[in-house]
Design a protein around this motif. Structure first.
Motif, PDB file in Angstrom:
ATOM      1  N   ASP A   1     -31.726  23.214 -52.071  1.00 40.51           N
ATOM      2  CA  ASP A   1     -31.175  22.346 -53.111  1.00 40.51           C
ATOM      3  C   ASP A   1     -32.211  21.331 -53.599  1.00 40.51           C
ATOM      4  O   ASP A   1     -33.005  20.805 -52.803  1.00 40.51           O
ATOM      5  CB  ASP A   1     -29.970  21.563 -52.586  1.00 40.51           C
ATOM      6  N   HIS A   2     -32.207  21.052 -54.892  1.00 45.75           N
ATOM      7  CA  HIS A   2     -32.995  19.994 -55.535  1.00 45.75           C
ATOM      8  C   HIS A   2     -34.497  20.274 -55.565  1.00 45.75           C
ATOM      9  O   HIS A   2     -35.275  19.395 -55.944  1.00 45.75           O
ATOM     10  CB  HIS A   2     -32.760  18.638 -54.855  1.00 45.75           C
TER      11      HIS A   2
ATOM     12  N   VAL B   1     -25.382  26.625 -64.834  1.00 44.38           N
ATOM     13  CA  VAL B   1     -26.737  27.175 -64.680  1.00 44.38           C
ATOM     14  C   VAL B   1     -27.257  27.543 -66.062  1.00 44.38           C
ATOM     15  O   VAL B   1     -26.520  28.074 -66.892  1.00 44.38           O
ATOM     16  CB  VAL B   1     -26.729  28.404 -63.759  1.00 44.38           C
TER      17      VAL B   1
ATOM     18  N   GLY C   1     -30.726  27.282 -54.434  1.00 42.69           N
ATOM     19  CA  GLY C   1     -29.712  26.260 -54.229  1.00 42.69           C
ATOM     20  C   GLY C   1     -29.283  25.554 -55.496  1.00 42.69           C
ATOM     21  O   GLY C   1     -29.535  25.999 -56.620  1.00 42.69           O
ATOM     22  N   ARG C   2     -28.629  24.424 -55.319  1.00 44.20           N
ATOM     23  CA  ARG C   2     -28.120  23.607 -56.429  1.00 44.20           C
ATOM     24  C   ARG C   2     -29.232  22.720 -56.993  1.00 44.20           C
ATOM     25  O   ARG C   2     -30.123  22.298 -56.287  1.00 44.20           O
ATOM     26  CB  ARG C   2     -26.981  22.705 -55.945  1.00 44.20           C
ATOM     27  N   ASP C   3     -29.137  22.464 -58.304  1.00 42.61           N
ATOM     28  CA  ASP C   3     -30.000  21.467 -58.943  1.00 42.61           C
ATOM     29  C   ASP C   3     -31.478  21.786 -58.737  1.00 42.61           C
ATOM     30  O   ASP C   3     -32.290  20.911 -58.482  1.00 42.61           O
ATOM     31  CB  ASP C   3     -29.657  20.072 -58.387  1.00 42.61           C
TER      32      ASP C   3
ATOM     33  N   CYS D   1     -22.289  28.013 -68.087  1.00 41.19           N
ATOM     34  CA  CYS D   1     -23.637  28.577 -68.006  1.00 41.19           C
ATOM     35  C   CYS D   1     -24.169  28.899 -69.398  1.00 41.19           C
ATOM     36  O   CYS D   1     -23.414  29.081 -70.354  1.00 41.19           O
ATOM     37  CB  CYS D   1     -23.639  29.852 -67.174  1.00 41.19           C
TER      38      CYS D   1
ATOM     39  N   GLY E   1     -23.857  29.963 -60.413  1.00 35.93           N
ATOM     40  CA  GLY E   1     -22.879  28.908 -60.226  1.00 35.93           C
ATOM     41  C   GLY E   1     -22.626  28.185 -61.534  1.00 35.93           C
ATOM     42  O   GLY E   1     -23.236  28.485 -62.565  1.00 35.93           O
TER      43      GLY E   1
ATOM     44  N   GLY F   1     -27.443  28.339 -57.521  1.00 37.29           N
ATOM     45  CA  GLY F   1     -26.478  27.275 -57.304  1.00 37.29           C
ATOM     46  C   GLY F   1     -26.233  26.429 -58.536  1.00 37.29           C
ATOM     47  O   GLY F   1     -26.962  26.483 -59.527  1.00 37.29           O
ATOM     48  N   GLU F   2     -25.224  25.600 -58.447  1.00 41.99           N
ATOM     49  CA  GLU F   2     -24.757  24.786 -59.569  1.00 41.99           C
ATOM     50  C   GLU F   2     -25.871  23.931 -60.168  1.00 41.99           C
ATOM     51  O   GLU F   2     -26.633  23.276 -59.458  1.00 41.99           O
ATOM     52  CB  GLU F   2     -23.618  23.880 -59.104  1.00 41.99           C
ATOM     53  N   GLY F   3     -25.934  23.949 -61.495  1.00 43.96           N
ATOM     54  CA  GLY F   3     -26.859  23.077 -62.206  1.00 43.96           C
ATOM     55  C   GLY F   3     -28.308  23.506 -62.185  1.00 43.96           C
ATOM     56  O   GLY F   3     -29.170  22.775 -62.695  1.00 43.96           O
ATOM     57  N   THR F   4     -28.618  24.657 -61.633  1.00 41.21           N
ATOM     58  CA  THR F   4     -30.007  25.111 -61.552  1.00 41.21           C
ATOM     59  C   THR F   4     -30.517  25.528 -62.927  1.00 41.21           C
ATOM     60  O   THR F   4     -29.771  26.047 -63.752  1.00 41.21           O
ATOM     61  CB  THR F   4     -30.111  26.251 -60.526  1.00 41.21           C
TER      62      THR F   4
END
Length: 206
Positions: A171-172, A97, A152-154, A79, A94, A115-118
Motif C-alpha cells: 500500500d502507498h 483505480v 496494494g491501495r493508493d 474506475c 478495486g 487496490g483502491e485508488g491505485t
C-alpha cells in the motif's frame, strides 16, 4: 444534431478517452450525453466479453478489454480505463483505480489485483506470467508459469514502468517512471531503476 455540435462532441469524446480524469469533472451541460455514451460503450463491452463494471466507471471505446469465463475483468466503482489500454483477465480493479493510456496488463493464469485508488500511468506494463529459459528448448516451446501480481491501495506506478510476475507491491508505494519491478515492494516505499530498488520512503516527502 447540428453538424458543428456533433464534430465538437466527437472531439470531446476523444479528449475524454485519452484523459479520462476529465470525465469525472464534466460540467452539467456535458454530463447527460457523456453518461448516455458511456452506457452504450459499457453495455456493448458487457455483451461481448466476460467483464463486470461497477457504477460510475469510465471506459474509453478505444480500450481493448478481453475477459472470458474463469478470466474475468472486474472494474470496481469509479474506475477509469483510457484509450489504447490492453487488459486481459483475470484482472480485478478495486474502487477508484485509474489506468492511463496505452498501459498493458495481462493476468496470466493467476491474475492481477489492484487496490483502491491505485494509479497506473501511461505505457506501464504488468504481466502476471513468465516463460522458461531452458537452453535445450526453443523459446517458442518454453513452458509458461503464472504466480500473479498484487498491487496494494493508493499505489502509483509511473509511466513506462514494468512489473513482473509474482510481485507484491505494498500500500502507498510509488514506482518511478521506467522502473522494472522484479521483487516485492514494501508499503510506502519509493522504488526506481532496472531492476528496481528502494530509493526512498514516501512518508519523508512532505
Amino acid at each position: 444534431m447540428d453538424a458543428d455540435v456533433e464534430r465538437y462532441r466527437d472531439q470531446h469524446k476523444l479528449r475524454l478517452s485519452w484523459m479520462p480524469w476529465l470525465y469525472f469533472a464534466l460540467k452539467d451541460r456535458h454530463r447527460a450525453w457523456a453518461l448516455a455514451w458511456q452506457e452504450e460503450v459499457q453495455g456493448r463491452l458487457r455483451d461481448q466479453e466476460t467483464v463486470e463494471i461497477g457504477p460510475g466507471c469510465f471506459v474509453a471505446p478505444e480500450a481493448r478489454i478481453f475477459g472470458e469465463p474463469g478470466r474475468a475483468v472486474v472494474l470496481g466503482a469509479g474506475c477509469s480505463v483510457a484509450a489504447e489500454v490492453f487488459l486481459h483477465g483475470p484482472i480485478t480493479l478495486g474502487p477508484d483505480v485509474s489506468i492511463n493510456a496505452r498501459a498493458s496488463l495481462d493476468g496470466g493464469a493467476r491474475g492481477i489485483t489492484l487496490g483502491e485508488g491505485t494509479r497506473i500511468a501511461s505505457g506501464a506494463a504488468l504481466y502476471a506470467f513468465d516463460h522458461g529459459l531452458d537452453p535445450a528448448r526453443p523459446v517458442k516451446d518454453q513452458p509458461v508459469r503464472s504466480r500473479g501480481i498484487t498491487v496494494g491501495r493508493d499505489v502509483w506506478i509511473g509511466a513506462n514502468a514494468g512489473v513482473t510476475d509474482g510481485v507484491v507491491i505494498g500500500d502507498h508505494a510509488v514506482v518511478a517512471m521506467g522502473a522494472v519491478v522484479t521483487r516485492d515492494v514494501p508499503p510506502w516505499a519509493m522504488v526506481g531503476g532496472v531492476p528496481a530498488r528502494v530509493i526512498g520512503d514516501r512518508r519523508n516527502n512532505r
